[in-house]
Enzyme design. Structure first.
Site, PDB file in Angstrom:
ATOM      1  CD  GLU A 175      -2.750   1.536   2.375  1.00 49.70           C
ATOM      2  OE1 GLU A 175      -3.685   2.205   2.201  1.00 49.70           O
ATOM      3  OE2 GLU A 175      -2.471   0.707   3.326  1.00 49.70           O
ATOM      4  CE  LYS A 212      -6.552   0.056   1.476  1.00 46.84           C
ATOM      5  NZ  LYS A 212      -7.217  -0.456   2.855  1.00 46.84           N
TER       6      LYS A 212
END
Length: 296
Positions: A175, A212
């Site tokens: 992420e 992400k």
């Protein structure tokens, strides 16, 4: 790695719920839920209250494996029980794949980015995650400016740790969040995409990761990443957008599904009746599911 869970994340229709607020973000999450700081007197009581909140969400009939593919947990949530079962087991029984946040927060900003703080106990945490039947992990960095060296450092750090996680047969979610309020957000996203592509192309055929990412400024800017053979799934964080705004932006991106936190729980309150709570959660789940599955 659990093959049925792997297939659900790769091919399933739905989204991933993020229930992993921790540390400094916990008081804010509780306050937004209607639990003020003066209602608990120490950290233990605070984490008891947040587990009550997460238990209420997870046990709700609105929190179903029919629409929710997976859920990202905070470490304490993994180690606690819901209705006599460890949280990951309870989720798995509902058909929801469990993930664990493993980062220790963000370092100070340097070169336009915030790297992750060192994760000194990663091996021990991954060992416990395996015991608790956790399918995957998640770790977050933040990009504030389109600084090429800073963004490269973020991606290099993420993939270095991701390879350690893969070695334990756990699926890493990488992420590298781009701050939605930053100037030149689109430029940061272009640099980020190119750096991620370089790392993906260096992975072996038995190494897969998840990503992400912030919803891109330009629709379908991450199409190459979504279609890359080493990427199991690409999910999007809400990043501070309202749920309605995040959903609208998400619908413009083919193949991108949600992994929302604040946007999922925004209308939930500790003082709601069970009926009110379940209706509010179902409304949120329905709208996020629709944005993840039905594209413009």
């Amino acid at each position: 790695m659990n093959n049925s869970q792997f297939d659900k994340i790769k091919n399933g229709k739905g989204f991933i719920a993020a229930l992993d607020q921790s540390g400094g973000s916990t008081p804010k999450a509780l306050a937004e839920y209607g639990v003020p700081e003066n209602s608990y007197s120490n950290e233990d009581e605070m984490f008891d209250r947040v587990h009550q909140m997460r238990t209420r969400i997870i046990t709700s009939p609105a929190f179903s494996g029919d629409q929710i593919l997976g859920a990202i947990l905070f470490e304490q949530t993994m180690d606690r029980e819901i209705e006599g079962k460890y949280t990951a087991d309870f989720l798995a029984d509902k058909g929801i794949v469990p993930f664990l946040k493993v980062d220790k927060g963000l370092a100070d900003q340097e070169n336009g980015v915030q790297l992750m703080k060192p994760i000194h106990d990663l091996d021990e945490t991954l060992g416990r995650a395996t015991e608790r039947k956790i399918f995957g992990t998640k770790m977050r960095s933040v990009i504030h400016e389109p600084n090429p060296s800073g963004i490269k450092a973020v991606v290099d750090q993420q993939f270095e740790i991701a390879k350690r996680i893969l070695a334990t047969d756990i699926m890493p979610i990488i992420e590298p969040e781009v701050n939605i309020h930053s100037e030149n957000k689109e430029k940061s996203e272009e640099i980020l995409r190119d750096e991620i592509m370089k790392q993906l192309n260096d992975l072996s055929e038995d190494q897969n990761v998840m990503l992400k990412l912030s919803i891109p400024t330009r629709a379908n800017a991450y199409k190459e990443l979504i279609e890359h053979p080493r990427v199991l799934r690409v999910v999007a964080l809400s990043g501070g957008y309202s749920r309605d705004e995040a959903n609208e932006k998400l619908k413009e991106n083919d193949g991108l599904i949600a992994s929302f936190s604040r946007a999922l729980a925004a209308d939930l309150n500790a003082n709601q009746s069970e009926e009110e709570f379940n209706e509010a959660l179902q409304s949120a789940v329905d709208s996020i599911y629709d944005a993840s599955v039905n594209k413009k």
